[in-house]
Design a protein around this motif. Structure first.
Motif, short mmCIF file in Angstrom:
data_model
loop_
_atom_site.label_atom_id
_atom_site.label_comp_id
_atom_site.label_asym_id
_atom_site.label_seq_id
_atom_site.Cartn_x
_atom_site.Cartn_y
_atom_site.Cartn_z
N UNK A 10 0.66 -1.02 0.67
CA UNK A 10 -0.10 0.42 -0.36
C UNK A 10 1.04 1.43 0.42
N UNK A 11 2.15 1.08 -0.53
CA UNK A 11 2.87 2.56 -1.18
C UNK A 11 3.57 2.83 0.30
N UNK A 30 -0.97 -13.44 9.28
CA UNK A 30 -0.35 -12.07 9.76
C UNK A 30 0.31 -11.09 8.10
N UNK A 31 0.00 -11.08 7.62
CA UNK A 31 0.41 -9.99 6.38
C UNK A 31 -0.65 -8.41 7.25
N UNK A 32 -1.81 -8.96 7.74
CA UNK A 32 -2.53 -7.45 8.05
C UNK A 32 -1.79 -6.94 8.79
N UNK A 33 -1.75 -7.83 9.51
CA UNK A 33 -0.81 -6.99 11.09
C UNK A 33 0.45 -6.51 10.32
N UNK A 34 1.15 -7.05 9.51
CA UNK A 34 2.86 -6.09 9.50
C UNK A 34 2.58 -4.99 8.38
N UNK A 35 1.42 -5.09 8.37
CA UNK A 35 1.09 -3.73 7.26
C UNK A 35 0.68 -2.49 8.17
N UNK A 36 -0.82 -3.05 9.43
CA UNK A 36 -1.13 -2.26 9.98
C UNK A 36 0.70 -1.90 11.35
N UNK A 37 1.25 -2.46 11.15
CA UNK A 37 2.19 -2.24 12.35
C UNK A 37 3.16 -0.87 11.08
N UNK A 38 3.28 -1.79 9.96
CA UNK A 38 4.14 -0.31 9.42
C UNK A 38 3.59 0.90 9.35
N UNK A 39 1.57 1.39 8.19
CA UNK A 39 1.14 2.18 8.36
C UNK A 39 1.58 2.66 9.95
#
Length: 303
Positions: A43-44, A162-171
């Protein structure tokens, strides 16, 4: 979302692992190279963690569609990436740096349409001051996440759930860092830029005549500086004396040539970089890379 992990035992291979980044690395510290990259994109946003055991001279051109922010986990040398701030890499044709051994960096890339205020002084290296508790928390969060991904690789990789968790931590981390930082970045100081210019120009002049590299006195005359200034600039920026650093660049050029053209004679590849005394060349090559040039050539021939 994509996750990629790489473990490299060749510095040339390591430099090519970041998709979209044009990089050339030269090994400047003696030893057998070992490097790791964890690369997370979604997501960018892109977060990668890069670490290596030996000192490197790095020449890079970054993707121009994104901002690139550096958070060091461990950066042994002075000046370039302070531990108490976020460093914004400049928009430029080529960025040069020297990474001393055992470095460990987190780099987050953000699409340029976000945080437009980062355009200020975009062609210069900048440091964004962030509240210490926020900076520490985000660094620890991302370090733990990439540690987990590296450990999970041995067990077939992390679960897709777990991918949504990683993305949330990054954002969340990006929002915390750039929402809390000052919008008046510190710029690189004049003294620092002068030292970098001297080292950079010496590299350019040496590479322009690889078969007949200029002496240190010749470099001083061309740059109109004293021998002491030359020595000081190299020591501060590379951690090495100029003769050792510039010789390492020439040895790396021979190594790349052997790997690229494995049918050539070692003596010819060495001569093109100004090494005509083969016993001296072989000794210095083994000292830097921990293998003789014949082993490099043999490996290239079997690939």
């Amino acid at each position: 979302m994509t996750i990629a992990l790489y473990h490299c035992e060749d510095v040339i291979d390591h430099a090519q692992r970041l998709d979209g980044w044009q990089q050339e690395f030269d090994q400047i510290e003696e030893g057998c190279f070992c490097g790791d990259i964890v690369d997370v994109t979604g997501r960018g946003l892109r977060l990668f963690r890069e670490s290596a055991n030996l000192g490197l001279s790095q020449s890079m051109h970054f993707p121009e569609t994104q901002w690139h922010l550096v958070l060091p986990i461990h950066w042994p040398s002075e000046g370039l990436f302070p531990a108490d701030a976020i460093t914004v890499l400049p928009r430029c044709e080529r960025f040069w740096s020297v990474a001393t051994g055992r470095y460990d960096l987190l780099v987050v890339s953000i699409d340029r349409h976000r945080y437009g205020w980062l355009e200020r002084d975009e062609r210069r290296l900048r440091a964004l001051e962030v509240a210490a508790p926020v900076l520490t928390a985000v660094r620890q969060q991302w370090q733990a996440m990439t540690d987990y991904l590296q450990a999970a690789q041995a067990h077939g990789g992390p679960p897709a759930s777990l991918q949504p968790v990683f993305l949330h931590q990054l954002e969340e981390g990006v929002a915390l860092l750039l929402g809390d930082c000052t919008r008046s970045p510190r710029l690189d100081d004049v003294c620092y830029r002068t030292r970098r210019y001297i080292v950079d120009r010496c590299q350019v002049l040496t590479r322009a005549r690889p078969d007949d590299p200029p002496s240190l006195m010749s470099l001083c005359r061309q740059l109109k500086i004293s021998r002491r200034t030359l020595q000081y600039s190299f020591q501060k920026e590379t951690g090495q004396a100029p003769v050792h650093y510039l010789r390492a660049l020439r040895l790396n050029a021979v190594r790349r040539s052997l790997l690229r053209e494995p049918t050539q004679r070692i003596a010819d590849a060495a001569a093109r970089q100004g090494f005509f005394h083969l016993s001296y060349f072989g000794r210095e090559y083994r000292r830097l890379f921990r293998e003789p040039p014949s082993a490099t050539l043999q490996r290239a021939q079997t690939q």
